[in-house]
Design a protein around this motif. Structure first.
Motif, PDB file in Angstrom:
ATOM      1  N   ILE A 163       0.831  -1.201   0.000  1.00 19.24           N
ATOM      2  CA  ILE A 163       0.000   0.000   0.000  1.00 19.24           C
ATOM      3  C   ILE A 163       0.866   1.252   0.000  1.00 19.24           C
ATOM      4  O   ILE A 163       0.594   2.214  -0.718  1.00 19.24           O
ATOM      5  CB  ILE A 163      -0.953  -0.006   1.207  1.00 19.24           C
ATOM      6  N   GLN A 164       1.915   1.226   0.803  1.00 21.32           N
ATOM      7  CA  GLN A 164       2.821   2.374   0.885  1.00 21.32           C
ATOM      8  C   GLN A 164       3.433   2.679  -0.477  1.00 21.32           C
ATOM      9  O   GLN A 164       3.599   3.839  -0.850  1.00 21.32           O
ATOM     10  CB  GLN A 164       3.929   2.089   1.911  1.00 21.32           C
ATOM     11  N   GLY A 165       3.748   1.651  -1.226  1.00 20.61           N
ATOM     12  CA  GLY A 165       4.319   1.839  -2.555  1.00 20.61           C
ATOM     13  C   GLY A 165       3.377   2.583  -3.479  1.00 20.61           C
ATOM     14  O   GLY A 165       3.789   3.504  -4.195  1.00 20.61           O
ATOM     15  N   TYR A 166       2.103   2.176  -3.468  1.00 16.60           N
ATOM     16  CA  TYR A 166       1.104   2.878  -4.284  1.00 16.60           C
ATOM     17  C   TYR A 166       0.988   4.338  -3.861  1.00 16.60           C
ATOM     18  O   TYR A 166       0.994   5.253  -4.696  1.00 16.60           O
ATOM     19  CB  TYR A 166      -0.265   2.203  -4.145  1.00 16.60           C
ATOM     20  N   VAL A 167       0.858   4.552  -2.548  1.00 18.15           N
ATOM     21  CA  VAL A 167       0.632   5.905  -2.038  1.00 18.15           C
ATOM     22  C   VAL A 167       1.810   6.821  -2.364  1.00 18.15           C
ATOM     23  O   VAL A 167       1.621   7.963  -2.810  1.00 18.15           O
ATOM     24  CB  VAL A 167       0.369   5.871  -0.516  1.00 18.15           C
ATOM     25  N   GLU A 168       3.021   6.346  -2.175  1.00 20.04           N
ATOM     26  CA  GLU A 168       4.186   7.182  -2.451  1.00 20.04           C
ATOM     27  C   GLU A 168       4.305   7.523  -3.940  1.00 20.04           C
ATOM     28  O   GLU A 168       4.705   8.628  -4.305  1.00 20.04           O
ATOM     29  CB  GLU A 168       5.450   6.488  -1.956  1.00 20.04           C
ATOM     30  N   THR A 169       3.949   6.571  -4.798  1.00 20.52           N
ATOM     31  CA  THR A 169       3.959   6.838  -6.241  1.00 20.52           C
ATOM     32  C   THR A 169       2.971   7.943  -6.584  1.00 20.52           C
ATOM     33  O   THR A 169       3.285   8.871  -7.345  1.00 20.52           O
ATOM     34  CB  THR A 169       3.617   5.559  -7.025  1.00 20.52           C
ATOM     35  N   TRP A 170       1.772   7.863  -6.028  1.00 20.51           N
ATOM     36  CA  TRP A 170       0.753   8.876  -6.314  1.00 20.51           C
ATOM     37  C   TRP A 170       1.120  10.220  -5.691  1.00 20.51           C
ATOM     38  O   TRP A 170       0.837  11.265  -6.278  1.00 20.51           O
ATOM     39  CB  TRP A 170      -0.598   8.403  -5.800  1.00 20.51           C
ATOM     40  N   GLU A 171       1.754  10.192  -4.528  1.00 20.32           N
ATOM     41  CA  GLU A 171       2.163  11.451  -3.898  1.00 20.32           C
ATOM     42  C   GLU A 171       3.218  12.167  -4.737  1.00 20.32           C
ATOM     43  O   GLU A 171       3.252  13.403  -4.766  1.00 20.32           O
ATOM     44  CB  GLU A 171       2.704  11.180  -2.489  1.00 20.32           C
ATOM     45  N   SER A 172       4.059  11.408  -5.407  1.00 17.44           N
ATOM     46  CA  SER A 172       5.073  12.030  -6.254  1.00 17.44           C
ATOM     47  C   SER A 172       4.440  12.778  -7.422  1.00 17.44           C
ATOM     48  O   SER A 172       5.029  13.706  -7.974  1.00 17.44           O
ATOM     49  CB  SER A 172       6.057  10.972  -6.781  1.00 17.44           C
TER      50      SER A 172
END
Length: 204
Positions: free
Chosen positions: A102-111
Motif C-alpha cells: 500500500i505504501q508503494g502505491y501511495v508514495e507513487t501517487w504522492e510524487s
C-alpha cells in the motif's frame, strides 16, 4: 481466431487482435449510473479484465473502444485521474508485506499529486491525494481495486502472527485493520470521487 486465455489487460486484447466479447454497453452503464460498486465473484470470472476495461475507459482511451458498443453512447471521452490498486501477485503471509504494498502505491501517487504536509496516516494521505487530483485535473478521482480480499485470504485461519503496537497479533486481524482504514477513505473523500469499484472472491 486468437483467444485471450489468461490475458487480463483490455489494451493488449484489443491491440493484439484477440477475440473480445463486447460488453462495453454494460461498462458504460456501470460508469454512468452508479458511484461505488463492490463485486464479489469466483476466480476466473473476468473481474480483472473488467477493472482493466474501466481503467482505459476513464483514461479517455477512445482509440481502444472504436467499433464497440460503448462508442455509440460515450461522446465526451473525458480523462479522469485513475488510481488502480491490484492486490494480485502479492504474498501477504509475512508481517509488513501488506503495508509495504500500500505504501508503494501511495508514495507513487504522492510524487505526482503531492503529499499531505500534516497527516501521516494512510487513509488521510489518500484522501489528500484524491482532493489534489480533483483540484488539479478538474475531474473527480476514479479508484479501482482488484482482489481487495487477497491480503485476508492469504492469512485467514493460518495462525500466522505479526506485531501490532508491540504485541503479537493474528496477521488476519492486522490485515483487517489495515484494509478497514484503507477502505474507509471512500467515505472521507466522497466529494472528490467519481467512481469506485472493488472486486474480490469473497464477502469478508
Amino acid at each position: 481466431m486468437k483467444y485471450p486465455i489468461g490475458i487480463q489487460d483490455f489494451e493488449k486484447i484489443i491491440e493484439d487482435g484477440y477475440v473480445y466479447v463486447d460488453k462495453t454497453d454494460l461498462v458504460y452503464k456501470l460508469a454512468n449510473e452508479g458511484h461505488i460498486y463492490f463485486l464479489s465473484r469466483p476466480r476466473r470470472f473476468g473481474k480483472s479484465l473488467l477493472i482493466s476495461t474501466l481503467k482505459y475507459y476513464f483514461q479517455g482511451r477512445k482509440d481502444l473502444f472504436q467499433g464497440l458498443a460503448i462508442d455509440q453512447f460515450e461522446k465526451e471521452w473525458a480523462e479522469y485521474p485513475v488510481f488502480h490498486i491490484d492486490f494480485n501477485g502479492g504474498n501477504y503471509d509475512k508481517d509488513g508485506e501488506l503495508e509495504k504494498r500500500i505504501q508503494g502505491y501511495v508514495e507513487t501517487w504522492e510524487s505526482q499529486w503531492g503529499r499531505d504536509p500534516i497527516n501521516q496516516e494512510i487513509g488521510a494521505r489518500l484522501a489528500y491525494i484524491f482532493k489534489q487530483a480533483h483540484e488539479k485535473s478538474g475531474r473527480r478521482a476514479v479508484v479501482l481495486i482488484d482482489e481487495y480480499d487477497k491480503p485476508l485470504l492469504d492469512v485467514i485461519d493460518t495462525g500466522y502472527t505479526g506485531l501490532l503496537n508491540g504485541k503479537e497479533t493474528k496477521l488476519e486481524d492486522i490485515h483487517r485493520g489495515i484494509l478497514k482504514a484503507l477502505y474507509s477513505v471512500f467515505k472521507l473523500a466522497d466529494e472528490d470521487l467519481q467512481f469506485v469499484m472493488l472486486t474480490g472472491i469473497s464477502g469478508i
